[in-house]
Motif scaffolding. Structure first.
Motif, PDB file in Angstrom:
ATOM      1  N   ALA A  46      19.440  23.912  20.872  1.00  0.00           N
ATOM      2  CA  ALA A  46      18.644  23.135  19.906  1.00  0.00           C
ATOM      3  C   ALA A  46      17.333  22.669  20.519  1.00  0.00           C
ATOM      4  O   ALA A  46      16.287  22.677  19.856  1.00  0.00           O
ATOM      5  CB  ALA A  46      19.459  21.945  19.400  1.00  0.00           C
TER       6      ALA A  46
ATOM      7  N   SER B  91      15.633  18.877  16.963  1.00  0.00           N
ATOM      8  CA  SER B  91      15.611  19.944  15.956  1.00  0.00           C
ATOM      9  C   SER B  91      15.389  19.367  14.566  1.00  0.00           C
ATOM     10  O   SER B  91      14.689  19.967  13.738  1.00  0.00           O
ATOM     11  CB  SER B  91      16.908  20.761  16.007  1.00  0.00           C
ATOM     12  OG  SER B  91      18.044  19.935  15.840  1.00  0.00           O
ATOM     13  N   GLY B  92      15.958  18.211  14.269  1.00  0.00           N
ATOM     14  CA  GLY B  92      15.712  17.578  12.976  1.00  0.00           C
ATOM     15  C   GLY B  92      14.295  17.043  12.861  1.00  0.00           C
ATOM     16  O   GLY B  92      13.642  17.187  11.825  1.00  0.00           O
TER      17      GLY B  92
ATOM     18  N   CYS C 173      20.027  17.618  18.817  1.00  0.00           N
ATOM     19  CA  CYS C 173      20.154  17.326  17.385  1.00  0.00           C
ATOM     20  C   CYS C 173      18.948  16.556  16.884  1.00  0.00           C
ATOM     21  O   CYS C 173      18.393  16.856  15.811  1.00  0.00           O
ATOM     22  CB  CYS C 173      21.429  16.525  17.119  1.00  0.00           C
ATOM     23  SG  CYS C 173      22.944  17.473  17.292  1.00  0.00           S
ATOM     24  N   TYR C 174      18.533  15.557  17.659  1.00  0.00           N
ATOM     25  CA  TYR C 174      17.381  14.751  17.244  1.00  0.00           C
ATOM     26  C   TYR C 174      16.108  15.588  17.162  1.00  0.00           C
ATOM     27  O   TYR C 174      15.383  15.565  16.159  1.00  0.00           O
ATOM     28  CB  TYR C 174      17.176  13.580  18.204  1.00  0.00           C
ATOM     29  CG  TYR C 174      15.848  12.889  17.993  1.00  0.00           C
ATOM     30  CD1 TYR C 174      15.619  12.127  16.844  1.00  0.00           C
ATOM     31  CD2 TYR C 174      14.811  13.039  18.905  1.00  0.00           C
ATOM     32  CE1 TYR C 174      14.397  11.524  16.624  1.00  0.00           C
ATOM     33  CE2 TYR C 174      13.588  12.436  18.697  1.00  0.00           C
ATOM     34  CZ  TYR C 174      13.386  11.681  17.558  1.00  0.00           C
ATOM     35  OH  TYR C 174      12.169  11.093  17.339  1.00  0.00           O
TER      36      TYR C 174
ATOM     37  N   LEU D 280      26.637  13.397  13.262  1.00  0.00           N
ATOM     38  CA  LEU D 280      27.476  14.270  14.081  1.00  0.00           C
ATOM     39  C   LEU D 280      28.275  13.495  15.120  1.00  0.00           C
ATOM     40  O   LEU D 280      29.465  13.748  15.322  1.00  0.00           O
ATOM     41  CB  LEU D 280      26.626  15.343  14.758  1.00  0.00           C
ATOM     42  CG  LEU D 280      26.230  16.511  13.853  1.00  0.00           C
ATOM     43  CD1 LEU D 280      25.254  17.447  14.558  1.00  0.00           C
ATOM     44  CD2 LEU D 280      27.461  17.297  13.399  1.00  0.00           C
TER      45      LEU D 280
ATOM     46  N   PRO E  35      24.212  21.652  14.461  1.00  0.00           N
ATOM     47  CA  PRO E  35      22.902  21.038  14.188  1.00  0.00           C
ATOM     48  C   PRO E  35      22.172  21.640  12.989  1.00  0.00           C
ATOM     49  O   PRO E  35      21.698  20.873  12.131  1.00  0.00           O
ATOM     50  CB  PRO E  35      22.137  21.257  15.503  1.00  0.00           C
ATOM     51  CG  PRO E  35      23.204  21.323  16.549  1.00  0.00           C
ATOM     52  CD  PRO E  35      24.351  22.029  15.883  1.00  0.00           C
TER      53      PRO E  35
ATOM     54  N   GLY F 267      23.412  21.792  22.361  1.00  0.00           N
ATOM     55  CA  GLY F 267      22.263  20.920  22.554  1.00  0.00           C
ATOM     56  C   GLY F 267      21.100  21.614  23.233  1.00  0.00           C
ATOM     57  O   GLY F 267      19.941  21.460  22.832  1.00  0.00           O
TER      58      GLY F 267
ATOM     59  N   VAL G  51      21.003  19.408   9.818  1.00  0.00           N
ATOM     60  CA  VAL G  51      19.552  19.340   9.650  1.00  0.00           C
ATOM     61  C   VAL G  51      19.141  19.993   8.339  1.00  0.00           C
ATOM     62  O   VAL G  51      18.318  19.446   7.574  1.00  0.00           O
ATOM     63  CB  VAL G  51      18.833  20.017  10.835  1.00  0.00           C
ATOM     64  CG1 VAL G  51      17.343  20.183  10.537  1.00  0.00           C
ATOM     65  CG2 VAL G  51      19.009  19.194  12.110  1.00  0.00           C
TER      66      VAL G  51
ATOM     67  N   THR H 229      20.779  13.050  11.867  1.00  0.00           N
ATOM     68  CA  THR H 229      21.571  14.179  12.359  1.00  0.00           C
ATOM     69  C   THR H 229      22.423  13.755  13.547  1.00  0.00           C
ATOM     70  O   THR H 229      23.617  14.073  13.622  1.00  0.00           O
ATOM     71  CB  THR H 229      20.647  15.344  12.758  1.00  0.00           C
ATOM     72  OG1 THR H 229      19.924  15.789  11.614  1.00  0.00           O
ATOM     73  CG2 THR H 229      21.468  16.518  13.311  1.00  0.00           C
ATOM     74  N   VAL H 230      21.818  13.010  14.470  1.00  0.00           N
ATOM     75  CA  VAL H 230      22.567  12.530  15.642  1.00  0.00           C
ATOM     76  C   VAL H 230      23.713  11.620  15.201  1.00  0.00           C
ATOM     77  O   VAL H 230      24.864  11.784  15.630  1.00  0.00           O
ATOM     78  CB  VAL H 230      21.632  11.778  16.608  1.00  0.00           C
ATOM     79  CG1 VAL H 230      22.439  11.198  17.772  1.00  0.00           C
ATOM     80  CG2 VAL H 230      20.554  12.711  17.129  1.00  0.00           C
TER      81      VAL H 230
ATOM     82  N   CYS I 296      16.786  27.187   9.709  1.00  0.00           N
ATOM     83  CA  CYS I 296      18.170  26.703   9.853  1.00  0.00           C
ATOM     84  C   CYS I 296      19.171  27.802   9.501  1.00  0.00           C
ATOM     85  O   CYS I 296      20.203  27.956  10.179  1.00  0.00           O
ATOM     86  CB  CYS I 296      18.386  25.486   8.963  1.00  0.00           C
ATOM     87  SG  CYS I 296      17.545  23.991   9.526  1.00  0.00           S
TER      88      CYS I 296
END
Length: 483
Positions: free
Chosen positions: A129, A78-79, A75-76, A95, A314, A126, A318, A91-92, A275
């Motif tokens: 991502a 990809s954002g 998540c981190y 979620l 994600p 994850g 994002v 994002t982290v 996205c």
């Protein structure tokens, strides 16, 4: 977050995986449910944790933490690669505190359990991502640096498949990522080769352990045997049903989707387009298989459960946050407007965090089960306990220490959890939980409580009082004398 939630291991697929890891590599081919027990990406980390920490709660939660960490990192990253560090971090946070990840009790309104369990959805999400982020960064490199990132992407994308099979549908998005990012399509072999290599290793493992290289696919096909007839328009709305009926805060994810669509329509931003492609790579196949193509006998009938959509969580968050960032930059014509935008966004975030953290408080912790563990350790004269088949799965962790040392050496007998009434052969001691028979033991029905958890409701142990009526054929004496 796992420490804050820390539920007792619930009777979900997680325990089947954990039990199979204990048997590895001697897992019976006819074991059930095999489709849950043969996912290499879950099985081997569970086995490794048990070798280090023993067969107990410590290994169970360590495995969950290890698998969930991929989701947080994915998540981190990809954002971050699309819209910067702030979007990655938020994002982290958004979620991991969401009720879909903190309400893990199967008997409340939301069932996800990935935060406190060994389930395939979050690690697969994850890993995909992380692979996506590697492709995005590869587009900003050339030569060997780009090749190395694409190879690394293929490795983690292949590992995602070893956790959750339908990630294979999402591979169709990779060529589109290449086109949007301007990477030559011929270089897609650098992604495809390690994906195939990881899949081949998984097949080799399954051939050696189960005698069937394709056991994962065959097992998945055996449970995807269709469900009840469903109209195409209901299947089309399965995602929205999963988000809105499981917990009202699922609307946050749909809001992210709406913002992403609107943001792309207004700006044609490439990051938002990525996205949307990521979202469509899972939404299209699961929706088609969920009843649009064959409503009379759908191949995928579980679309109403939120956890099956986790791999596209994600990009929804994002994309939503990215839209907010892009539009806020465009309206920074004057300082007052910027201050207003920041204030509104901060207020919305604060409200969200307050509401979500409040959801965590009522989540059942394992305090009552720990009390039972201590009580059993002091009652070695107890040689037998009856309980329902669901509660027995959790009980196995509390007859041992967190690191797997046996504390109670009796036998556990079970009856089906679906029973509305207790079987006549059950004379006690009986562990009753709220997962058990719908009609609990009571004084009126001839039972007597010999122990209760301190909360007075979660757990209790009962024995049936002996009856003097000679016509009672199945009411033998209790297994435990009066204390």
């Amino acid at each position: 977050m796992l420490w804050q939630v820390l539920p007792p291991p619930p009777f979900t697929d997680s325990i089947h995986v954990f039990r199979a890891a204990r048997l590895w590599p001697d897992i019976p081919v006819d074991a059930a449910p095999l489709h849950q027990m043969c996912r290499v990406g879950l099985l081997l980390p569970s086995w490794a944790a048990q070798q280090i920490l023993g067969y107990g709660q410590a290994a169970y939660y360590a495995t969950s933490l290890f698998l969930m960490s991929f989701f947080a990192v994915g998540c981190y990253l990809s954002g971050r690669v699309l819209f910067g560090d702030g979007v990655g971090l938020f994002t982290v946070v958004l979620l991991l505190v969401h009720p879909f990840f903190t309400i893990v009790d199967p008997y409340v309104e939301s069932v996800n359990a990935s935060t406190g369990g060994i389930l395939p959805d979050a690690p697969a999400a994850g890993l995909f991502a992380i692979g996506f982020a590697a492709v995005v960064v590869a587009a900003r490199r050339d030569g060997r640096a780009q090749a190395g990132l694409l190879l690394a992407s293929g490795v983690v994308l292949g590992a995602a498949f070893l956790c959750r099979e339908f990630v294979a549908f999402m591979y169709a998005a990779v060529p589109v990522f290449f086109l949007l990012l301007g990477i030559p399509l011929r270089r897609i072999l650098l992604v495809a080769a390690p994906v195939a290599g990881v899949a081949a290793l998984g097949m080799l493992h399954n051939e050696l352990v189960f005698g069937d290289a394709f056991v994962t696919l065959h097992a998945a096909e055996s449970v995807a045997d269709g469900g009840a007839s469903i109209p195409w328009y209901v299947a089309l709305g399965r995602l929205f049903e999963a988000m809105l009926t499981s917990h009202w805060q699922g609307a946050v994810l749909l809001t992210g989707l709406a913002l992403t669509i609107v943001g792309w329509a207004l700006t044609r931003d490439r990051g938002l387009a990525l996205c949307l492609v990521w979202f469509l790579s899972l939404w299209i196949p699961l929706t088609l298989l969920g009843g649009v193509l064959n409503g009379k006998d759908p191949d995928f009938e579980w679309g109403y459960l939120p956890r099956y959509w986790t791999p596209i969580f994600p990009p929804l968050i994002v994309g939503g946050l990215g839209t907010a960032v892009i539009l806020s930059r465009r309206i920074r014509a004057g300082l007052p407007r910027t201050i207003t935008t920041t204030a509104v966004a901060s207020a919305l975030l604060l409200v969200y965090l307050v509401l979500t953290v409040q959801q965590i408080q009522p989540v059942e912790r394992d305090a009552a089960w720990n009390e039972l563990r201590g009580w059993l350790a002091k009652h070695q004269n107890l040689t037998l306990i009856w309980t329902d088949s669901y509660s027995a799965q959790t009980l196995q962790f509390y007859t041992r220490s967190p690191f797997g040392r046996p504390l109670w050496h009796g036998r556990v007998e079970t009856f089906l959890h679906e029973r509305a009434l207790l079987p006549g052969k059950v004379t006690g001691p009986l562990l009753h939980t709220r997962y058990g028979a719908k009609t609990p033991p009571s004084l009126e029905s001839g039972w007597r409580s010999i122990w209760k958890s301190s909360d007075g409701a979660t757990l209790s142990v009962w024995i049936r009082e002996p009856k003097t009526d000679p016509r009672c054929a199945d009411c033998g004496p209790p297994h435990l004398a009066r204390p």
